[in-house]
Design a protein around this motif. Structure first.
Motif, PDB file in Angstrom:
ATOM      1  N   ASP A 517       0.820  -1.210   0.000  1.00 59.82           N
ATOM      2  CA  ASP A 517       0.000   0.000   0.000  1.00 59.82           C
ATOM      3  C   ASP A 517       0.852   1.258   0.000  1.00 59.82           C
ATOM      4  OD1 ASP A 517      -2.732  -0.930   0.019  1.00 59.82           O
ATOM      5  OD2 ASP A 517      -2.386  -1.663   2.045  1.00 59.82           O
ATOM      6  N   PHE A 518       1.989   1.223   0.715  1.00 64.67           N
ATOM      7  CA  PHE A 518       2.783   2.434   0.927  1.00 64.67           C
ATOM      8  C   PHE A 518       4.200   2.261   0.388  1.00 64.67           C
ATOM      9  CE2 PHE A 518      -0.182   2.234   4.620  1.00 64.67           C
ATOM     10  CZ  PHE A 518      -0.982   3.307   4.255  1.00 64.67           C
ATOM     11  N   THR A 519       4.690   3.289  -0.274  1.00 65.56           N
ATOM     12  CA  THR A 519       6.083   3.325  -0.702  1.00 65.56           C
ATOM     13  C   THR A 519       6.934   3.932   0.414  1.00 65.56           C
ATOM     14  OG1 THR A 519       5.752   5.505  -1.700  1.00 65.56           O
ATOM     15  CG2 THR A 519       5.418   3.575  -3.111  1.00 65.56           C
ATOM     16  N   GLY A 520       8.227   3.722   0.319  1.00 68.25           N
ATOM     17  CA  GLY A 520       9.130   4.325   1.283  1.00 68.25           C
ATOM     18  C   GLY A 520       9.238   3.522   2.564  1.00 68.25           C
ATOM     19  N   PRO A 521       9.994   4.023   3.540  1.00 67.72           N
ATOM     20  CA  PRO A 521      10.230   3.284   4.788  1.00 67.72           C
ATOM     21  C   PRO A 521       8.965   3.152   5.616  1.00 67.72           C
ATOM     22  CG  PRO A 521      11.118   5.509   4.936  1.00 67.72           C
ATOM     23  CD  PRO A 521      10.714   5.319   3.514  1.00 67.72           C
ATOM     24  N   LEU A 522       8.789   1.966   6.191  1.00 64.74           N
ATOM     25  CA  LEU A 522       7.639   1.705   7.052  1.00 64.74           C
ATOM     26  C   LEU A 522       8.028   1.660   8.523  1.00 64.74           C
ATOM     27  CD1 LEU A 522       5.715  -1.106   5.111  1.00 64.74           C
ATOM     28  CD2 LEU A 522       5.312   1.352   5.070  1.00 64.74           C
ATOM     29  N   HIS A 523       9.311   1.559   8.814  1.00 63.49           N
ATOM     30  CA  HIS A 523       9.808   1.501  10.191  1.00 63.49           C
ATOM     31  C   HIS A 523       9.283   0.267  10.923  1.00 63.49           C
ATOM     32  CE1 HIS A 523      11.397   5.516   9.628  1.00 63.49           C
ATOM     33  NE2 HIS A 523      10.196   5.912   9.221  1.00 63.49           N
ATOM     34  N   SER A 524       9.058  -0.815  10.190  1.00 65.29           N
ATOM     35  CA  SER A 524       8.635  -2.068  10.797  1.00 65.29           C
ATOM     36  C   SER A 524       9.840  -2.993  10.946  1.00 65.29           C
ATOM     37  CB  SER A 524       7.552  -2.745   9.956  1.00 65.29           C
ATOM     38  OG  SER A 524       6.369  -1.971   9.981  1.00 65.29           O
ATOM     39  N   VAL A 525       9.730  -3.982  11.816  1.00 67.57           N
ATOM     40  CA  VAL A 525      10.872  -4.842  12.125  1.00 67.57           C
ATOM     41  C   VAL A 525      10.456  -6.307  12.129  1.00 67.57           C
ATOM     42  CG1 VAL A 525      12.025  -3.084  13.500  1.00 67.57           C
ATOM     43  CG2 VAL A 525      10.508  -4.707  14.626  1.00 67.57           C
ATOM     44  N   VAL A 526      11.452  -7.122  11.835  1.00 67.80           N
ATOM     45  CA  VAL A 526      11.370  -8.571  12.035  1.00 67.80           C
ATOM     46  C   VAL A 526      12.446  -8.914  13.043  1.00 67.80           C
ATOM     47  CG1 VAL A 526      11.705 -10.824  10.997  1.00 67.80           C
ATOM     48  CG2 VAL A 526      10.506  -9.045   9.731  1.00 67.80           C
ATOM     49  N   GLU A 527      12.083  -9.683  14.044  1.00 70.44           N
ATOM     50  CA  GLU A 527      13.062 -10.003  15.077  1.00 70.44           C
ATOM     51  C   GLU A 527      13.236 -11.505  15.210  1.00 70.44           C
ATOM     52  OE1 GLU A 527      14.444  -8.577  19.410  1.00 70.44           O
ATOM     53  OE2 GLU A 527      14.184  -7.415  17.592  1.00 70.44           O
ATOM     54  N   SER A 528      14.473 -11.975  14.991  1.00 69.35           N
ATOM     55  CA  SER A 528      14.918 -13.338  15.288  1.00 69.35           C
ATOM     56  C   SER A 528      13.863 -14.381  14.982  1.00 69.35           C
ATOM     57  CB  SER A 528      15.338 -13.447  16.751  1.00 69.35           C
ATOM     58  OG  SER A 528      16.370 -12.546  17.023  1.00 69.35           O
ATOM     59  N   LEU A 529      13.576 -14.541  13.702  1.00 70.31           N
ATOM     60  CA  LEU A 529      12.591 -15.531  13.312  1.00 70.31           C
ATOM     61  C   LEU A 529      13.076 -16.932  13.679  1.00 70.31           C
ATOM     62  CD1 LEU A 529      11.621 -14.140   9.805  1.00 70.31           C
ATOM     63  CD2 LEU A 529      10.544 -13.676  12.003  1.00 70.31           C
ATOM     64  N   ASP A 530      12.133 -17.837  13.829  1.00 70.74           N
ATOM     65  CA  ASP A 530      12.404 -19.250  14.100  1.00 70.74           C
ATOM     66  C   ASP A 530      13.156 -19.460  15.401  1.00 70.74           C
ATOM     67  OD1 ASP A 530      11.202 -20.269  11.676  1.00 70.74           O
ATOM     68  OD2 ASP A 530      12.879 -19.338  10.631  1.00 70.74           O
ATOM     69  N   GLY A 531      12.961 -18.577  16.377  1.00 68.76           N
ATOM     70  CA  GLY A 531      13.582 -18.733  17.686  1.00 68.76           C
ATOM     71  C   GLY A 531      12.545 -18.850  18.786  1.00 68.76           C
ATOM     72  N   ASP A 532      13.027 -19.153  19.992  1.00 71.45           N
ATOM     73  CA  ASP A 532      12.138 -19.132  21.150  1.00 71.45           C
ATOM     74  C   ASP A 532      11.729 -17.697  21.455  1.00 71.45           C
ATOM     75  OD1 ASP A 532      12.394 -21.874  21.458  1.00 71.45           O
ATOM     76  OD2 ASP A 532      14.142 -21.675  22.761  1.00 71.45           O
ATOM     77  N   VAL A 533      10.619 -17.542  22.160  1.00 71.00           N
ATOM     78  CA  VAL A 533      10.047 -16.214  22.360  1.00 71.00           C
ATOM     79  C   VAL A 533       9.862 -15.940  23.850  1.00 71.00           C
ATOM     80  CG1 VAL A 533       8.105 -14.704  21.811  1.00 71.00           C
ATOM     81  CG2 VAL A 533       8.836 -16.425  20.168  1.00 71.00           C
TER      82      VAL A 533
END
Length: 559
Positions: A517-533
């Motif tokens: 929907d939006f161009t440019g930076p979204l300032h969203s993050v992905v953190e340590s996928l496939d790990g314990d939480v």
């Protein structure tokens, strides 16, 4: 996007301090380093009401999670009103008579073990009234007719996303919808004007300056309104005011959110933001809310308070099974309305220990607030939605839920979604679930939502009209999610939902396949996928933290 980038954003927005280390201090530091989410959790603890990516959803559910679900005493037995529960007698009129008998004083209608055949809607118009069975599998409500045949034929396919065979809705709203052919305002009714907000208020505030505090009393539920002006600045704000909101084609791609630009009969629902909230205290020039605001309140949006109109409050359904007459799943948007419980203009209501089988749509919310759906199942034949959350529903909690794979294949021309959110909804939580379907959005800028501790076979699809605006607003957080079939659709939103966090999403290989929907930076993050939480369930950790802080503050005040 790297950890150093998003942490720098957070420090800039919170003044450069990180607190909350003592809350995690009991955990082994080495273990923390291995666990995903620990850093973000510390950041959240530093500023829970204003974190840029993780919404504070600890206020979700019945009475903001501050009280357990009640168990009102049994006042009447449905058998005393003529219900047989023999699977053959039509018990519809008897059940509605039993409910009406509690209209003035409330209480519980008890449904002894049996199979209650029903050919019409069970109307829950009254506050404080509860339908209670003898337990799932012991008390069954069997609906032999749909909304189309038992109530009225749909005028615009509305039974595909609204209405229920057990329908919590104030009588005044029902009458208005019937008079208008189910057009226009579907939800929150307001009464008289109370006061205007007198200065800018930032997201996360509880103290709101107003023109006339004398119009309020502690404990009141009031309706906070903010208009959506022609410049679409409110819509951009719901999307986090990321740079892409300045180039997004609001006037064409979001016409349905602008009544002056569309003939869509439901556009009135989105001409303004509507947020029911309780007043905690009244000061000389301000009121204090029982929970923080989820948006800024700017003068250009004319923020104001009105008295909340009729709503169904403190009503529920529990300890029973709902079963629909089995039919072949119809084509998309042709549902006849074999729908489970629907909460509309409902405040602090609940469904507890309820299973819904063979429905077109399972549980529904339209302009609901503080509703808890706990220990619930939607199963059986293929269906359209398992859970619907729409039209400015806020602070809803679905906790301990199950959506098994359908027992019949998806019909020709049909669509299945899963757990849905849409239409300015916020503060909503899906927690501790095992499901088939997907994390659906039907556009119109839902925001501030959390899905946590869920195992999902990602088989559904998102929906929504192309003129209903962006699919996702700001602060979607998917925390501790296990995807069993490798599909990212609707779940990995880091390239699509602004200021959002995908933490501990396991079993996927990349972002969702949606157009952006939006161009440019979204300032969203992905953190340590496939790990314990840590924490494993974000909602429950937030609630524990808030209630602990409140208890500590109350103790300090007493001393």
């Amino acid at each position: 996007m790297g950890r150093d980038v998003h942490r720098r954003d957070f420090l800039r927005m919170t003044g450069g301090t990180l607190a909350g280390a003592s809350v995690l201090g009991a955990l082994d530091g080495t273990a923390l380093a291995r666990e995903t989410g620990a850093g973000l959790w510390q950041e959240y603890l530093a500023s829970p009401d204003t974190h840029p990516r993780i919404p504070n959803v600890s206020y979700a559910g019945y009475r903001r999670g501050e009280r357990p679900l009640p168990r009102p005493p049994v006042r009447v037995n449905v058998r005393a009103f003529g219900a047989k529960g023999d699977g053959e007698t039509d018990d519809t009129a008897a059940m509605n008579r039993a409910i009406e008998a509690l209209a003035r004083h409330g209480g519980t209608v008890f449904l002894p073990p049996g199979r209650y055949r029903l050919t019409g809607v069970i109307w829950m118009h009254h506050s404080g009234v509860v339908l209670r069975g003898a337990g799932r599998g012991r008390t069954t409500l069997f609906f032999d007719e749909s909304l189309t045949t038992a109530y009225r034929p749909p005028g615009r396919n509305e039974w595909s996303f609204s209405g229920g065979m057990v329908w919590f809705i104030p009588r005044q709203l029902r009458q208005g919808l019937e008079d208008r052919g189910f057009m226009g305002n579907e939800g929150w009714l307001d009464d008289r004007e109370l006061a205007e907000v007198t200065s800018t208020v930032r997201r996360g505030a509880r103290r709101i300056p107003v023109t006339d505090p004398s119009a309020f009393s502690p404990g009141d539920h009031v309706l906070l309104l903010a208009d959506n002006p022609p410049d679409s600045s409110l819509l951009a704000h719901l999307a986090g005011d990321v740079p892409g909101t300045r180039t997004y084609p609001w006037n064409t791609a979001a016409q349905r959110l602008r009544p002056e630009l569309t003939s869509w009969p439901l556009a009135e629902n989105f001409s303004r933001y509507r947020f029911p909230v309780q007043v905690a205290a009244v000061e000389r020039n301000a009121i204090v809310l029982a929970q923080p605001t989820r948006i800024d309140l700017l003068p250009g949006w004319k923020p104001r308070f009105r008295a909340l109109g009729p709503a169904v409050r403190d009503a529920g359904i529990e300890a029973l099974t709902i079963e629909m007459r089995q039919i072949t799943q119809p084509a998309h948007h042709a549902d006849p309305g074999f729908n489970g419980p629907h909460f509309q203009a409902a405040l602090n209501c609940w469904a507890r220990e309820v299973d819904v089988w063979h429905s077109d749509n399972g549980f529904g919310l339209t302009s609901a607030k503080g509703v808890t759906l706990s220990d619930v199942t939607v199963g059986g034949r293929a269906r359209h939605h398992s859970f619907v959350c729409r039209v400015q529903s806020h602070d809803m909690l679905v906790d301990r839920f199950r959506i098994p794979a359908a027992t019949t294949p998806l019909g020709s021309g049909a669509a299945y979604h899963g757990i849905n959110t849409e239409g300015f909804t916020s503060g909503n939580v899906w927690s501790d679930g095992v499901m088939d379907g997907t994390f659906d959005s039907h556009r119109a800028l839902p925001f501030d939502s959390v899905r946590t501790a869920i195992r999902v076979a990602n088989t559904g699809n998102t929906g929504g009209h192309g003129e209903a605006g962006p699919r996702w607003g700001a602060r979607f957080c998917h925390w501790n999610i296990e995807v069993t079939n490798g599909r990212s659709h609707g779940i990995r939103l880091e390239e699509h939902a602004p200021f959002s966090a995908m933490v501990g999403v396991r079993g996927t290989s990349g972002p969702t396949d949606h157009a952006k929907d939006f161009t440019g930076p979204l300032h969203s993050v992905v953190e340590s996928l496939d790990g314990d939480v840590h924490p494993a369930n974000l909602y429950r950790a937030q609630l524990r933290d808030r209630l602990h802080r409140r208890a500590t503050a109350e103790q300090a005040a007493e001393e």
